[in-house]
Design an enzyme around this catalytic site. Structure first.
Site, PDB file in Angstrom:
ATOM      1  N   GLU A 118       0.886  -1.079   0.189  1.00 10.09           N
ATOM      2  CA  GLU A 118       0.190  -0.106   0.007  1.00 10.09           C
ATOM      3  C   GLU A 118       0.893   1.280  -0.050  1.00 10.09           C
ATOM      4  OE1 GLU A 118      -3.501  -0.245   0.567  1.00 10.09           O
ATOM      5  OE2 GLU A 118      -3.624  -2.121   1.671  1.00 10.09           O
ATOM      6  N   HIS A 142      -2.830   2.034   9.040  1.00  9.47           N
ATOM      7  CA  HIS A 142      -3.832   0.979   8.513  1.00  9.47           C
ATOM      8  C   HIS A 142      -3.967  -0.283   9.307  1.00  9.47           C
ATOM      9  CE1 HIS A 142      -6.260  -1.635   6.171  1.00  9.47           C
ATOM     10  NE2 HIS A 142      -5.276  -2.108   5.670  1.00  9.47           N
ATOM     11  N   HIS A 144      -6.895  -3.853  10.736  1.00  9.93           N
ATOM     12  CA  HIS A 144      -8.223  -4.644  10.516  1.00  9.93           C
ATOM     13  C   HIS A 144      -8.901  -4.888  11.661  1.00  9.93           C
ATOM     14  CE1 HIS A 144      -5.774  -6.529   6.585  1.00  9.93           C
ATOM     15  NE2 HIS A 144      -5.920  -4.978   6.586  1.00  9.93           N
ATOM     16  N   GLU A 173     -16.534   9.453  24.891  1.00  5.00           N
ATOM     17  CA  GLU A 173     -15.205   9.610  24.153  1.00  5.00           C
ATOM     18  C   GLU A 173     -14.944   9.470  22.745  1.00  5.00           C
ATOM     19  OE1 GLU A 173     -16.001   7.902  26.798  1.00  5.00           O
ATOM     20  OE2 GLU A 173     -15.053   9.049  28.574  1.00  5.00           O
ATOM     21  N   HIS A 214     -12.689  -4.323   4.679  1.00  9.50           N
ATOM     22  CA  HIS A 214     -11.356  -4.495   4.681  1.00  9.50           C
ATOM     23  C   HIS A 214     -10.686  -4.037   5.953  1.00  9.50           C
ATOM     24  CE1 HIS A 214      -7.236  -3.651   2.492  1.00  9.50           C
ATOM     25  NE2 HIS A 214      -7.187  -3.807   3.630  1.00  9.50           N
TER      26      HIS A 214
HETATM   27  P1  13P Z   1       0.869  -5.513   3.365  1.00  8.71           P
HETATM   28  O1  13P Z   1       1.474  -6.829   3.824  1.00  8.71           O
HETATM   29  O2  13P Z   1       1.578  -5.483   1.804  1.00  8.71           O
HETATM   30  O3  13P Z   1       1.273  -4.279   4.139  1.00  8.71           O
HETATM   31  O4  13P Z   1      -0.413  -5.727   3.278  1.00  8.71           O
HETATM   32  C1  13P Z   1      -1.180  -5.741   4.375  1.00  8.71           C
HETATM   33  C2  13P Z   1      -2.651  -5.076   4.034  1.00  8.71           C
HETATM   34  O5  13P Z   1      -3.238  -4.907   5.105  1.00  8.71           O
HETATM   35  C3  13P Z   1      -3.243  -4.680   2.829  1.00  8.71           C
HETATM   36  O6  13P Z   1      -4.142  -4.047   2.988  1.00  8.71           O
HETATM   37 ZN    ZN Z   2      -5.391  -4.081   4.824  1.00  8.30          ZN
END
Ligand code: 13P
Ligand code: ZN
Length: 269
Positions: A118, A142, A144, A173, A214
């Site tokens: 990314e 970023h 998940h 909060e 995602h």
């Molecule tokens: P990378 O391992 O390339 O950073 O990808 C992880 C990810 O969360 C892609 O959205």
């Molecule tokens: Zn990701």
């Protein structure tokens, strides 16, 4: 060989904080395998002697990022696990330098770790923040988060302002820690410029964006603060989902209760 982070205390502190947050992402269960990535603009922290480090590899970028030409970034490696970034950040991430036109980068330290898939997305966001938001915004994080991703699987929550309104209303909060709300980006293939461009449109108004089915992405001055924003929203999502599992609709704070916080905490409108 000495690590670059041994040459500058400020850089070491920054990398230590990234490692700290990488550990939290793993502990929270948000970082399955290589899930998530982090980049931080460390240009101001690069020691003079490191500026002449030989390139371990030069890589062409899909477009020129001239606003951040000659800037240095710490970036987590593609395929690398957050749980190992936590313990060995310089073996699972790299410091890169953009060239003078911003259309290629050199990996300069410590090892030949290929940046996140990314990267072009992260660089577009850094460029956008530098040009249009605030040059102090140096972090893109970023991850998940299971509970927040679950909510993106229901189209109702993806309507304008619905996600932010529900999550804000679970606990004060959330309104205070994430005052600029949440941007929503429809599903797109990870790592694409389409996903990056759609995210940037949302960063005009928000510091946190949810990518449908995602994950989440937060930007800011400080890596710990970006984690805190996502963590607080995750807590709200858990309260919402737990209430539903217990068989009742959570009442949520009223509009008045939410609005009262704006003046009290001097929040951006
Ligand atoms: P990378 O391992 O390339 O950073 O990808 C992880 C990810 O969360 C892609 O959205
Ligand atoms: Zn990701």
């Amino acid at each position: 060989m000495k690590s670059i982070i041994e040459l500058n205390a400020g850089l070491k502190k920054q990398i230590d904080e990234i490692a700290e947050v990488a550990g939290y992402l793993w502990q929270r269960g948000w970082a399955e395998r290589n899930g998530g990535n982090i980049s931080v603009n460390v240009t101001d922290l690069i020691p003079e002697e490191a500026k002449s480090f030989a390139s371990l590899q030069q890589v062409k970028l899909p477009k020129a990022f001239n606003i951040i030409a000659n800037n240095y970034f710490y970036v987590t490696g593609t395929g690398k696990r957050m749980r190992y970034v936590a313990t060995k950040p310089m073996e699972n991430g790299a410091i890169i330098r953009l060239n003078e036109t911003g259309d290629a980068y050199d990996i300069i330290a410590d090892q030949l770790v290929i940046p996140t898939s990314e990267l072009a997305s992260h660089l577009s966001m850094h460029s956008y923040m530098r040009e249009f938001r605030d040059p102090n915004m140096k972090v893109v994080c970023h991850t998940h988060p299971t509970d927040l991703i679950a909510l993106t699987h229901n189209k109702r929550f993806l309507e304008p302002n619905v996600m932010a309104r529900i999550l804000w209303s679970m606990i004060p909060e959330s309104r205070i820690v994430v005052p600029r709300g949440i941007g929503i980006v429809p599903y797109n293939v990870p790592g694409t410029m389409e996903l990056a461009d759609a995210t940037i449109l949302e960063l005009e108004k928000h510091d946190v964006v949810m990518w449908e089915k995602h994950g989440t992405l937060a930007v800011g001055d400080d890596i710990i603060e970006t984690f805190d924003m996502i963590d607080t929203l995750s807590k709200s999502a858990q309260i919402y989902l737990l209430s539903k599992q217990a068989g009742f609709e959570p009442e949520g704070m009223t509009n008045q209760q939410l609005d009262d916080l704006v003046d009290l905490f001097n929040l951006p409108e």
